[in-house]
Design an enzyme around this catalytic site. Sequence first.
Site, PDB file in Angstrom:
ATOM      1  N   ARG A  65      74.289  51.577  67.253  1.00 57.45           N
ATOM      2  CA  ARG A  65      74.324  52.575  68.332  1.00 57.45           C
ATOM      3  C   ARG A  65      75.279  52.137  69.438  1.00 57.45           C
ATOM      4  NH1 ARG A  65      68.307  55.037  68.741  1.00 57.45           N
ATOM      5  NH2 ARG A  65      69.300  57.050  68.862  1.00 57.45           N
ATOM      6  N   GLN A 120      78.519  57.244  69.033  1.00 56.54           N
ATOM      7  CA  GLN A 120      77.686  58.298  69.621  1.00 56.54           C
ATOM      8  C   GLN A 120      77.875  59.655  68.940  1.00 56.54           C
ATOM      9  OE1 GLN A 120      78.237  58.241  73.866  1.00 56.54           O
ATOM     10  NE2 GLN A 120      76.609  56.748  74.148  1.00 56.54           N
ATOM     11  N   ASP A 159      75.753  59.879  65.792  1.00 60.00           N
ATOM     12  CA  ASP A 159      74.389  59.371  65.899  1.00 60.00           C
ATOM     13  C   ASP A 159      73.356  60.466  65.579  1.00 60.00           C
ATOM     14  OD1 ASP A 159      71.982  58.266  66.637  1.00 60.00           O
ATOM     15  OD2 ASP A 159      72.720  57.434  68.523  1.00 60.00           O
ATOM     16  N   SER A 169      69.929  60.360  67.506  1.00 58.83           N
ATOM     17  CA  SER A 169      69.933  60.973  68.842  1.00 58.83           C
ATOM     18  C   SER A 169      69.964  62.488  68.763  1.00 58.83           C
ATOM     19  CB  SER A 169      71.141  60.496  69.653  1.00 58.83           C
ATOM     20  OG  SER A 169      70.974  59.157  70.016  1.00 58.83           O
ATOM     21  N   TYR A 196      66.849  48.851  72.591  1.00 63.61           N
ATOM     22  CA  TYR A 196      65.543  49.297  72.112  1.00 63.61           C
ATOM     23  C   TYR A 196      64.433  48.518  72.798  1.00 63.61           C
ATOM     24  CZ  TYR A 196      67.760  51.765  68.240  1.00 63.61           C
ATOM     25  OH  TYR A 196      68.497  52.614  67.486  1.00 63.61           O
TER      26      TYR A 196
HETATM   27  P1  NAD Z   1      63.178  55.151  69.876  1.00 70.01           P
HETATM   28  O1  NAD Z   1      62.985  56.492  69.237  1.00 70.01           O
HETATM   29  O2  NAD Z   1      63.206  53.938  69.024  1.00 70.01           O
HETATM   30  O3  NAD Z   1      62.004  54.945  70.971  1.00 70.01           O
HETATM   31  C1  NAD Z   1      61.645  55.940  71.890  1.00 70.01           C
HETATM   32  C2  NAD Z   1      61.235  55.304  73.188  1.00 70.01           C
HETATM   33  O4  NAD Z   1      59.934  54.692  73.089  1.00 70.01           O
HETATM   34  C3  NAD Z   1      62.163  54.208  73.680  1.00 70.01           C
HETATM   35  O5  NAD Z   1      62.704  54.584  74.925  1.00 70.01           O
HETATM   36  C4  NAD Z   1      61.271  52.980  73.780  1.00 70.01           C
HETATM   37  O6  NAD Z   1      61.627  52.148  74.868  1.00 70.01           O
HETATM   38  C5  NAD Z   1      59.907  53.605  73.993  1.00 70.01           C
HETATM   39  N1  NAD Z   1      58.757  52.730  73.721  1.00 70.01           N
HETATM   40  C6  NAD Z   1      58.574  51.830  72.715  1.00 70.01           C
HETATM   41  N2  NAD Z   1      57.369  51.218  72.830  1.00 70.01           N
HETATM   42  C7  NAD Z   1      56.760  51.742  73.910  1.00 70.01           C
HETATM   43  C8  NAD Z   1      55.495  51.540  74.537  1.00 70.01           C
HETATM   44  N3  NAD Z   1      54.618  50.654  74.048  1.00 70.01           N
HETATM   45  N4  NAD Z   1      55.209  52.246  75.647  1.00 70.01           N
HETATM   46  C9  NAD Z   1      56.091  53.147  76.142  1.00 70.01           C
HETATM   47  N5  NAD Z   1      57.293  53.405  75.592  1.00 70.01           N
HETATM   48  C10 NAD Z   1      57.630  52.703  74.502  1.00 70.01           C
HETATM   49  O7  NAD Z   1      64.465  55.109  70.766  1.00 70.01           O
HETATM   50  P2  NAD Z   1      65.667  56.125  70.938  1.00 70.01           P
HETATM   51  O8  NAD Z   1      65.224  57.271  71.726  1.00 70.01           O
HETATM   52  O9  NAD Z   1      66.260  56.409  69.602  1.00 70.01           O
HETATM   53  O10 NAD Z   1      66.713  55.244  71.770  1.00 70.01           O
HETATM   54  C11 NAD Z   1      66.316  54.149  72.548  1.00 70.01           C
HETATM   55  C12 NAD Z   1      67.435  53.696  73.449  1.00 70.01           C
HETATM   56  O11 NAD Z   1      68.665  53.536  72.784  1.00 70.01           O
HETATM   57  C13 NAD Z   1      67.702  54.665  74.562  1.00 70.01           C
HETATM   58  O12 NAD Z   1      67.958  53.935  75.719  1.00 70.01           O
HETATM   59  C14 NAD Z   1      68.952  55.307  74.212  1.00 70.01           C
HETATM   60  O13 NAD Z   1      69.679  55.738  75.365  1.00 70.01           O
HETATM   61  C15 NAD Z   1      69.667  54.171  73.539  1.00 70.01           C
HETATM   62  N6  NAD Z   1      70.678  54.763  72.722  1.00 70.01           N
HETATM   63  C16 NAD Z   1      71.968  54.337  72.892  1.00 70.01           C
HETATM   64  C17 NAD Z   1      72.968  54.952  72.176  1.00 70.01           C
HETATM   65  C18 NAD Z   1      74.393  54.561  72.350  1.00 70.01           C
HETATM   66  O14 NAD Z   1      74.728  53.841  73.257  1.00 70.01           O
HETATM   67  N7  NAD Z   1      75.261  55.001  71.478  1.00 70.01           N
HETATM   68  C19 NAD Z   1      72.671  55.947  71.266  1.00 70.01           C
HETATM   69  C20 NAD Z   1      71.356  56.325  71.124  1.00 70.01           C
HETATM   70  C21 NAD Z   1      70.351  55.717  71.844  1.00 70.01           C
END
Ligand code: NAD
Length: 369
Positions: free
Chosen positions: A122, A127, A130, A133, A226
């Site tokens: 990621r 992006q 992805d 996302s 993550y």
């Molecule tokens: P995900 O689906 O794996 O998780 C969803 C959310 O659950 C996350 O924000 C995680 O912190 C949260 N979580 C996990 N355990 C938890 C708990 N016990 N209590 C409360 N919350 C909890 O994650 P996602 O949505 O696919 O992406 C996570 C991160 O990656 C985000 O910050 C996103 O911005 C980043 N991301 C970056 C890129 C990039 O830079 N290209 C692309 C996609 C996502």
Amino acid sequence: MSVQVLVLKESAAGEKRVAATPETVKKLAAAGAQVAVESGAGLGAGITDQAYLDAGAQLAAADSSGSADLVLCVQPPPAEAIGTLRQGATLVGVLHPQADQARAAALRSRGIRAFPLERLPRTTRAQAMDVLSSQAGMAGYKAVLIAAQLAPRFFPMLTTAAGTIRPSKVLIVGAGVAGLQAIATARRLGAQVEGFDVRPETREQIESLGGKFLDLGVSAAGEGGYARQLTDDERAEQQRRLADHLRGIDVVVCTAAVPGRPAPKIVTAAMVAGMKPGSVIVDLAAETGGNCELTRPGETVEEGGVVIDGPLNLASMGAVHASEMYARNVYNFVALLLKDGVLSFDWNDELVAKTAWPEPAPEPATAAG
Ligand code: NAD
């Protein structure tokens, strides 16, 4: 000869999405590919066979994958279907190769070069490819609409001749891609929205969408953006504070996940017992077991007057836009594999190398001097 691309008609129950749209068919053709689409592949997403023909694709019968070099899909094809792919073909989709032994064996025995898009690093460059996302965005949006539908109340504050209605209090658990879209959607519906996450950087993101960050005193930023798994003490503290808070909440939308693990159990049965009758929990994490202890994946249950819904494959509910985004993600990734209309794998490109399954063998070291 130019690369033969085949777009599969999805076979998983309830799956309406498709891996290519007329827009991406045109782009693939412009990149030198010959594209065939299985008849009816786009119907769930509102795309007719004729629309694909007009975009320059051919139509293929459902069992015609045997000659394709590059096969595009959304969900993993069943093992039997993988067995009919051309030996050495390339397969791109959300494939979870290790989640099913028969699937992994079929991929290996056909020598399939698989690119499971959930493995894509990621990074900023990735992006536009992805799929996690893009599809999570649709899931977060739909989860809030389901919650609004199930809740026996308005979301917005209303001033009526019959008096003032107070806005619903909505809590979004987990503020990743799906959670942030859920916050934005619940705000647009006029609810009072709070969000919480174990990654502290989500505070600013939640606030920028008009939500309030719920501080449960636990921070668990892990690698690569993550979350990491919480320790037992951290979990206990999070749960104590959350139990108190949930007594005043009308709607909970759960989206928390830790990659490669079952969903963290955050909302316990005892917490649900403390919630007001008429409250609603929509658990988008149902797919990986659910964030709520009482969630039954694919079902809606009621416990002490609290409705708990565990919807599956929410992205498919918005198949038109989900497919539009998915197909663009797939095209952008496939563009890395197409050079002058033929497939070629640049193993020095981390997006190609790290997504591939099985992982490419390391280059033999060249003798120095
Ligand atoms: P995900 O689906 O794996 O998780 C969803 C959310 O659950 C996350 O924000 C995680 O912190 C949260 N979580 C996990 N355990 C938890 C708990 N016990 N209590 C409360 N919350 C909890 O994650 P996602 O949505 O696919 O992406 C996570 C991160 O990656 C985000 O910050 C996103 O911005 C980043 N991301 C970056 C890129 C990039 O830079 N290209 C692309 C996609 C996502």
